[in-house]
Motif scaffolding. Structure first.
Motif, PDB file in Angstrom:
ATOM      1  N   PRO A   1       0.836  -1.206   0.000  1.00  0.00           N
ATOM      2  CA  PRO A   1       0.000   0.000   0.000  1.00  0.00           C
ATOM      3  C   PRO A   1       0.872   1.258   0.000  1.00  0.00           C
ATOM      4  CG  PRO A   1      -0.745  -1.546   1.669  1.00  0.00           C
ATOM      5  CD  PRO A   1       0.561  -2.070   1.167  1.00  0.00           C
ATOM      6  N   VAL A   2       0.443   2.266  -0.745  1.00  0.00           N
ATOM      7  CA  VAL A   2       1.212   3.504  -0.865  1.00  0.00           C
ATOM      8  C   VAL A   2       0.374   4.683  -0.402  1.00  0.00           C
ATOM      9  CG1 VAL A   2       2.297   5.120  -2.489  1.00  0.00           C
ATOM     10  CG2 VAL A   2       2.649   2.651  -2.750  1.00  0.00           C
ATOM     11  N   GLU A   3       0.979   5.548   0.409  1.00  0.00           N
ATOM     12  CA  GLU A   3       0.375   6.818   0.816  1.00  0.00           C
ATOM     13  C   GLU A   3       1.226   7.936   0.223  1.00  0.00           C
ATOM     14  OE1 GLU A   3      -2.326   7.357   2.655  1.00  0.00           O
ATOM     15  OE2 GLU A   3      -2.764   5.310   3.352  1.00  0.00           O
ATOM     16  N   ARG A   4       0.538   8.993  -0.217  1.00  0.00           N
ATOM     17  CA  ARG A   4       1.249  10.140  -0.766  1.00  0.00           C
ATOM     18  C   ARG A   4       1.331  11.250   0.287  1.00  0.00           C
ATOM     19  NH1 ARG A   4       3.919   9.666  -5.744  1.00  0.00           N
ATOM     20  NH2 ARG A   4       2.687   8.401  -7.174  1.00  0.00           N
ATOM     21  N   PHE A   5       2.415  12.031   0.240  1.00  0.00           N
ATOM     22  CA  PHE A   5       2.533  13.164   1.149  1.00  0.00           C
ATOM     23  C   PHE A   5       3.047  14.370   0.372  1.00  0.00           C
ATOM     24  CE2 PHE A   5       6.590  10.909   1.341  1.00  0.00           C
ATOM     25  CZ  PHE A   5       7.517  11.925   1.210  1.00  0.00           C
ATOM     26  N   SER A   6       2.824  15.536   0.958  1.00  0.00           N
ATOM     27  CA  SER A   6       3.250  16.778   0.318  1.00  0.00           C
ATOM     28  C   SER A   6       4.353  17.429   1.137  1.00  0.00           C
ATOM     29  CB  SER A   6       2.055  17.722   0.145  1.00  0.00           C
ATOM     30  OG  SER A   6       2.442  18.921  -0.487  1.00  0.00           O
ATOM     31  N   ARG A   7       4.024  18.465   1.876  1.00  0.00           N
ATOM     32  CA  ARG A   7       5.062  19.202   2.615  1.00  0.00           C
ATOM     33  C   ARG A   7       5.282  18.698   4.032  1.00  0.00           C
ATOM     34  NH1 ARG A   7       4.185  25.570   0.822  1.00  0.00           N
ATOM     35  NH2 ARG A   7       4.380  25.210  -1.434  1.00  0.00           N
ATOM     36  N   ARG A   8       4.410  17.837   4.503  1.00  0.00           N
ATOM     37  CA  ARG A   8       4.571  17.224   5.822  1.00  0.00           C
ATOM     38  C   ARG A   8       4.444  15.722   5.670  1.00  0.00           C
ATOM     39  NH1 ARG A   8       6.673  20.805   9.215  1.00  0.00           N
ATOM     40  NH2 ARG A   8       5.913  19.581  10.950  1.00  0.00           N
ATOM     41  N   LEU A   9       5.267  14.985   6.384  1.00  0.00           N
ATOM     42  CA  LEU A   9       5.204  13.524   6.344  1.00  0.00           C
ATOM     43  C   LEU A   9       4.202  13.059   7.403  1.00  0.00           C
ATOM     44  CD1 LEU A   9       6.199  10.776   5.347  1.00  0.00           C
ATOM     45  CD2 LEU A   9       8.086  10.959   7.000  1.00  0.00           C
ATOM     46  N   ALA A  10       2.938  12.979   7.002  1.00  0.00           N
ATOM     47  CA  ALA A  10       1.854  12.548   7.889  1.00  0.00           C
ATOM     48  C   ALA A  10       1.947  13.302   9.226  1.00  0.00           C
ATOM     49  CB  ALA A  10       1.909  11.026   8.073  1.00  0.00           C
ATOM     50  N   ASP A  11       1.868  12.581  10.353  1.00  0.00           N
ATOM     51  CA  ASP A  11       1.930  13.219  11.677  1.00  0.00           C
ATOM     52  C   ASP A  11       3.300  13.053  12.323  1.00  0.00           C
ATOM     53  OD1 ASP A  11      -0.794  13.954  11.574  1.00  0.00           O
ATOM     54  OD2 ASP A  11      -1.398  11.946  12.222  1.00  0.00           O
ATOM     55  N   SER A  12       4.316  12.832  11.510  1.00  0.00           N
ATOM     56  CA  SER A  12       5.652  12.542  12.032  1.00  0.00           C
ATOM     57  C   SER A  12       6.368  13.772  12.582  1.00  0.00           C
ATOM     58  CB  SER A  12       6.519  11.924  10.936  1.00  0.00           C
ATOM     59  OG  SER A  12       6.806  12.885   9.930  1.00  0.00           O
ATOM     60  N   GLY A  13       5.954  14.962  12.128  1.00  0.00           N
ATOM     61  CA  GLY A  13       6.664  16.174  12.501  1.00  0.00           C
ATOM     62  C   GLY A  13       7.803  16.515  11.558  1.00  0.00           C
ATOM     63  N   PHE A  14       8.027  15.674  10.540  1.00  0.00           N
ATOM     64  CA  PHE A  14       9.076  15.943   9.568  1.00  0.00           C
ATOM     65  C   PHE A  14       8.534  16.799   8.424  1.00  0.00           C
ATOM     66  CE2 PHE A  14      11.093  12.441  11.721  1.00  0.00           C
ATOM     67  CZ  PHE A  14      12.446  12.696  11.588  1.00  0.00           C
ATOM     68  N   GLU A  15       9.204  17.904   8.169  1.00  0.00           N
ATOM     69  CA  GLU A  15       8.947  18.699   6.978  1.00  0.00           C
ATOM     70  C   GLU A  15       9.558  17.982   5.787  1.00  0.00           C
ATOM     71  OE1 GLU A  15      10.602  22.753   4.810  1.00  0.00           O
ATOM     72  OE2 GLU A  15      10.922  22.460   6.975  1.00  0.00           O
ATOM     73  N   ALA A  16       8.822  17.912   4.686  1.00  0.00           N
ATOM     74  CA  ALA A  16       9.345  17.322   3.457  1.00  0.00           C
ATOM     75  C   ALA A  16       9.559  18.429   2.430  1.00  0.00           C
ATOM     76  CB  ALA A  16       8.363  16.277   2.906  1.00  0.00           C
ATOM     77  N   PHE A  17      10.690  18.389   1.746  1.00  0.00           N
ATOM     78  CA  PHE A  17      10.988  19.438   0.770  1.00  0.00           C
ATOM     79  C   PHE A  17      11.693  18.832  -0.436  1.00  0.00           C
ATOM     80  CE2 PHE A  17      14.533  19.014   3.626  1.00  0.00           C
ATOM     81  CZ  PHE A  17      15.661  19.136   2.836  1.00  0.00           C
ATOM     82  N   THR A  18      11.430  19.391  -1.590  1.00  0.00           N
ATOM     83  CA  THR A  18      12.036  18.897  -2.821  1.00  0.00           C
ATOM     84  C   THR A  18      13.488  19.336  -2.903  1.00  0.00           C
ATOM     85  OG1 THR A  18       9.904  19.007  -3.971  1.00  0.00           O
ATOM     86  CG2 THR A  18      11.883  18.877  -5.343  1.00  0.00           C
TER      87      THR A  18
END
Length: 228
Positions: free
Chosen positions: A107-124
């Motif tokens: 199963p795959v989940e997509r994320f944008s600028r935040r990784l779910a409720d992990s507290g990690f900012e995601a950036f390109t």
């Protein structure tokens, strides 16, 4: 610290602190593929670009239950689907990444600028067709943890003489400084080699600032290694 399985060393732990741990599943391989289990704000453990190893779940259990598996580079699918299936969780892929989700048997989940409720900012970091390269980085502000899957590393072939952290050889002429320069991390975790756990901000900025300047030394070192 070495971990053992079936009487032989199967993986080596790296980057261990209260908020997580890394491991090299095959410590002697030249690529030094590093994986990380990081504790999120949700209290769960997030596995980044993991390579599986015997008895790995014993290490992960020290930090909690696995919340999800994260692919940070299009080429880093590694054992993401296998571990997701074993822990009954999803694989998390950035919503702008192409050609990754369809190759994961989980199963795959997509994320944008935040990784779910992990507290990690995601950036390109990079989204390029020439060379083909899709990379997303992660920053946990409260712990000062920066994870860069591929652009920088500490494995021998990343680093020019004297460097603690180096830019990937393919990116040295034009490193993605714009995406990375704003961070002042307490630790830098990478996808190849052990992370930088002390004076990380200085090593990180030096790697970006000197990527081009150190090209001759980096390429000469890589060439000599090829001949050895």
């Amino acid at each position: 610290m070495p971990m053992k399985g079936s009487g032989t060393v199967e993986y080596r732990t790296i980057d261990r602190w209260d908020g997580g741990v890394g491991w090299l599943a095959y410590p002697d391989e030249e690529m030094q593929r590093a994986s990380h289990a990081l504790v999120g704000d949700d209290g769960g453990v997030w596995l980044f670009d993991p390579v599986d190893a015997p008895d790995l779940d014993e290490l992960l259990a020290e930090y909690g239950d696995v919340s999800g598996i994260v692919v940070g580079l299009d080429r880093h699918k590694r054992d993401a689907a296998k571990l997701a299936t074993r822990h009954d969780v999803s694989v998390y892929v950035a919503d702008w990444m192409t050609g990754v989700a369809d190759e994961l048997d989980a199963p795959v989940e997509r994320f944008s600028r935040r990784l779910a409720d992990s507290g990690f900012e995601a950036f390109t970091i990079l989204d390029s067709s020439i060379p083909p390269w899709q990379e997303v980085g992660f920053y946990h502000e409260s712990s000062g943890t920066l994870l860069v899957p591929e652009t920088v590393g500490t494995a021998s072939y990343f680093c020019a003489p004297g460097e603690r952290l180096g830019v990937h050889p393919m990116l040295r002429p034009f490193p993605p400084r714009r995406a990375l320069r704003r961070f002042d991390p307490d630790r830098v975790l990478v996808g190849h080699g052990a992370g930088v756990m002390d004076n990380a901000a200085g090593a990180f900025q030096d790697a970006l600032d000197n990527a081009r300047t150190n090209i001759p030394g980096a390429y000469r070192k890589a060439f000599q290694k090829m001949l050895s």
